[in-house]
Scaffold this motif. Structure first.
Motif, PDB file in Angstrom:
ATOM      1  N   ASP A 172       0.768  -0.779   0.122  1.00 29.35           N
ATOM      2  CA  ASP A 172       0.097   0.047  -0.328  1.00 29.35           C
ATOM      3  C   ASP A 172       0.901   1.651  -0.244  1.00 29.35           C
ATOM      4  O   ASP A 172       0.613   2.198  -0.668  1.00 29.35           O
ATOM      5  N   VAL A 173       1.813   1.725   0.714  1.00 34.30           N
ATOM      6  CA  VAL A 173       2.814   2.606   1.134  1.00 34.30           C
ATOM      7  C   VAL A 173       3.517   2.772  -0.604  1.00 34.30           C
ATOM      8  O   VAL A 173       3.650   3.799  -1.018  1.00 34.30           O
ATOM      9  N   ALA A 174       4.215   1.661  -1.185  1.00 34.03           N
ATOM     10  CA  ALA A 174       4.816   1.652  -2.668  1.00 34.03           C
ATOM     11  C   ALA A 174       3.352   1.919  -3.180  1.00 34.03           C
ATOM     12  O   ALA A 174       4.265   2.438  -4.477  1.00 34.03           O
ATOM     13  N   PHE A 175       2.713   1.710  -3.673  1.00 36.95           N
ATOM     14  CA  PHE A 175       1.305   2.468  -4.375  1.00 36.95           C
ATOM     15  C   PHE A 175       0.933   3.326  -4.197  1.00 36.95           C
ATOM     16  O   PHE A 175       1.405   4.367  -5.511  1.00 36.95           O
ATOM     17  N   ALA A 176       0.740   3.905  -3.162  1.00 38.49           N
ATOM     18  CA  ALA A 176       0.659   5.840  -2.455  1.00 38.49           C
ATOM     19  C   ALA A 176       2.056   6.540  -3.454  1.00 38.49           C
ATOM     20  O   ALA A 176       1.643   7.265  -3.865  1.00 38.49           O
ATOM     21  N   LYS A 192      -8.529  15.606 -14.093  1.00 37.99           N
ATOM     22  CA  LYS A 192      -9.575  15.957 -12.872  1.00 37.99           C
ATOM     23  C   LYS A 192      -9.978  14.709 -12.334  1.00 37.99           C
ATOM     24  O   LYS A 192     -10.370  15.016 -10.907  1.00 37.99           O
ATOM     25  N   ALA A 193      -9.627  13.383 -12.628  1.00 35.41           N
ATOM     26  CA  ALA A 193      -9.527  12.746 -11.896  1.00 35.41           C
ATOM     27  C   ALA A 193      -8.014  11.967 -10.982  1.00 35.41           C
ATOM     28  O   ALA A 193      -8.427  11.530  -9.952  1.00 35.41           O
ATOM     29  N   GLN A 194      -7.415  12.796 -11.527  1.00 37.00           N
ATOM     30  CA  GLN A 194      -6.046  12.657 -10.846  1.00 37.00           C
ATOM     31  C   GLN A 194      -5.732  13.143  -9.505  1.00 37.00           C
ATOM     32  O   GLN A 194      -5.045  12.792  -9.252  1.00 37.00           O
ATOM     33  N   ASP A 195      -5.950  14.825 -10.010  1.00 36.13           N
ATOM     34  CA  ASP A 195      -5.481  15.823  -8.925  1.00 36.13           C
ATOM     35  C   ASP A 195      -6.338  15.558  -7.315  1.00 36.13           C
ATOM     36  O   ASP A 195      -5.481  15.108  -6.100  1.00 36.13           O
ATOM     37  N   PRO A 196      -7.293  14.642  -7.769  1.00 39.72           N
ATOM     38  CA  PRO A 196      -8.411  14.721  -5.985  1.00 39.72           C
ATOM     39  C   PRO A 196      -7.163  13.299  -5.525  1.00 39.72           C
ATOM     40  O   PRO A 196      -7.740  13.319  -3.896  1.00 39.72           O
ATOM     41  N   GLU A 197      -7.322  12.578  -6.238  1.00 39.64           N
ATOM     42  CA  GLU A 197      -6.696  11.062  -5.641  1.00 39.64           C
ATOM     43  C   GLU A 197      -5.090  11.453  -5.269  1.00 39.64           C
ATOM     44  O   GLU A 197      -4.821  10.354  -4.681  1.00 39.64           O
ATOM     45  N   ILE A 198      -4.410  12.466  -6.280  1.00 36.96           N
ATOM     46  CA  ILE A 198      -3.078  12.214  -5.954  1.00 36.96           C
ATOM     47  C   ILE A 198      -3.874  13.451  -4.056  1.00 36.96           C
ATOM     48  O   ILE A 198      -2.654  12.903  -2.963  1.00 36.96           O
ATOM     49  N   ARG A 199      -4.722  13.730  -3.697  1.00 39.37           N
ATOM     50  CA  ARG A 199      -4.274  14.130  -2.129  1.00 39.37           C
ATOM     51  C   ARG A 199      -5.388  12.659  -1.212  1.00 39.37           C
ATOM     52  O   ARG A 199      -4.732  12.869  -0.366  1.00 39.37           O
ATOM     53  N   THR A 200      -6.385  12.007  -1.947  1.00 43.69           N
ATOM     54  CA  THR A 200      -6.674  11.395  -0.797  1.00 43.69           C
ATOM     55  C   THR A 200      -5.027  10.398  -1.379  1.00 43.69           C
ATOM     56  O   THR A 200      -4.721   9.465  -0.228  1.00 43.69           O
ATOM     57  N   TRP A 257      -3.147   9.297   2.884  1.00 42.46           N
ATOM     58  CA  TRP A 257      -2.712   7.988   3.736  1.00 42.46           C
ATOM     59  C   TRP A 257      -1.860   8.367   3.973  1.00 42.46           C
ATOM     60  O   TRP A 257      -1.104   7.542   5.286  1.00 42.46           O
ATOM     61  N   LEU A 258      -0.713   8.552   3.575  1.00 42.97           N
ATOM     62  CA  LEU A 258       0.615   8.592   3.569  1.00 42.97           C
ATOM     63  C   LEU A 258       1.197   9.198   5.128  1.00 42.97           C
ATOM     64  O   LEU A 258       1.848   8.801   6.155  1.00 42.97           O
ATOM     65  N   ALA A 259       0.517  10.120   5.094  1.00 40.48           N
ATOM     66  CA  ALA A 259       1.012  11.191   6.206  1.00 40.48           C
ATOM     67  C   ALA A 259      -0.035  10.047   7.447  1.00 40.48           C
ATOM     68  O   ALA A 259       0.309  10.353   8.591  1.00 40.48           O
ATOM     69  N   GLU A 288       6.080   9.250   4.575  1.00 41.07           N
ATOM     70  CA  GLU A 288       6.904  10.443   4.011  1.00 41.07           C
ATOM     71  C   GLU A 288       5.497  10.745   2.804  1.00 41.07           C
ATOM     72  O   GLU A 288       5.670   9.872   2.183  1.00 41.07           O
ATOM     73  N   VAL A 289       5.206  11.846   2.088  1.00 38.49           N
ATOM     74  CA  VAL A 289       4.698  11.710   1.226  1.00 38.49           C
ATOM     75  C   VAL A 289       6.132  12.717   0.709  1.00 38.49           C
ATOM     76  O   VAL A 289       6.264  13.709   0.949  1.00 38.49           O
ATOM     77  N   PRO A 290       5.574  12.259  -0.905  1.00 40.97           N
ATOM     78  CA  PRO A 290       6.972  12.067  -1.988  1.00 40.97           C
ATOM     79  C   PRO A 290       6.581  13.896  -2.560  1.00 40.97           C
ATOM     80  O   PRO A 290       5.512  14.434  -2.538  1.00 40.97           O
ATOM     81  N   ALA A 291       7.815  14.774  -2.565  1.00 40.34           N
ATOM     82  CA  ALA A 291       7.609  16.649  -2.404  1.00 40.34           C
ATOM     83  C   ALA A 291       7.456  16.636  -3.799  1.00 40.34           C
ATOM     84  O   ALA A 291       6.775  16.120  -4.845  1.00 40.34           O
ATOM     85  N   GLU A 292       6.539  17.621  -3.712  1.00 36.17           N
ATOM     86  CA  GLU A 292       6.436  18.669  -4.830  1.00 36.17           C
ATOM     87  C   GLU A 292       7.360  18.717  -5.765  1.00 36.17           C
ATOM     88  O   GLU A 292       7.843  19.947  -5.401  1.00 36.17           O
TER      89      GLU A 292
END
Length: 213
Positions: A65-69, A104-112, A116-118, A123-127
């Protein structure tokens, strides 16, 4: 007086018999009571276990799950970066709409995924940061490919965008399939299924558009 003593004796006998009956009932009922209690507890435990299992499937997570995110966040960011090029460069209305749908589809998925990672203490990959070792993996574009897309316009952009995005989507589908088979977090597996469905449909759409050229 005799009558009174007789009444007392009878009363005592009744009380004794009642007490004996209660003792027997209690003793005899122990097995039934235990069985009943056991059945009751067993039923309760079964319900609790099912509830715990459902909760675990939603809340627990594993390394997959972590690797996926962590992999999907930069992957999605790059797709959005590609999609942002379309409005000013694409000739085809279909390509412009496809790019808008992707964003439109992927922006919300990035936030989700970041949430999860947080919540997992990861660590969330940096912008703006990319693991350059990931280029060529999971359909990620190289810097040269991105530069070529930025420099293209019109029909050339449309063709390059779809060819690169097909490869990009194929990588995402592969990552999502791994999550579906190896992951433990229910919502992540659900998202993976949605990615497989939506991006497979977009791959088919882009192949059809390329075939029309």
């Amino acid at each position: 007086m005799i009558h009174t003593r007789s009444l007392v004796r009878r009363t005592a006998a009744v009380v004794a018999a009642g007490a004996a009956a209660l003792v027997l009932a209690a003793c005899g009922g122990d097995g039934d009571g235990d069985a009943s209690a056991s059945a009751g507890h067993g039923g309760h435990n079964a319900t609790a276990s099912a509830s715990a299992s459902a909760s675990a499937s939603q809340g627990r997570h594993n390394a997959a799950d972590v690797a996926f995110a962590k992999g999907m966040i930069p992957h999605h960011r790059q797709a959005i970066e590609m999609a942002d090029l379309a409005p000013g460069r694409a000739q085809s209305a279909e390509v412009r709409k496809l790019a808008a749908d992707i964003k439109k589809a992927q922006d919300p998925e990035i936030r989700t995924l970041s949430g999860w990672l947080a919540s997992w203490g990861e660590e969330v990959p940096a912008e703006g940061t990319m693991d350059h070792s990931a280029h060529g993996m999971g359909g990620m574009m190289t810097a040269e490919e991105m530069t070529g897309l930025e420099n293209a316009s019109g029909k050339a952009f449309d063709t390059a965008f779809m060819e690169l995005m097909i490869k990009h989507h194929e990588g995402a589908v592969e990552m999502a399939e791994t999550e579906r088979s190896d992951g433990a977090h229910g919502p992540a597996k659900k998202m993976a299924g949605e990615i497989i469905t939506s991006q497979s449909a977009e791959i088919e759409q882009m192949n059809e558009l390329l075939g029309e050229d």
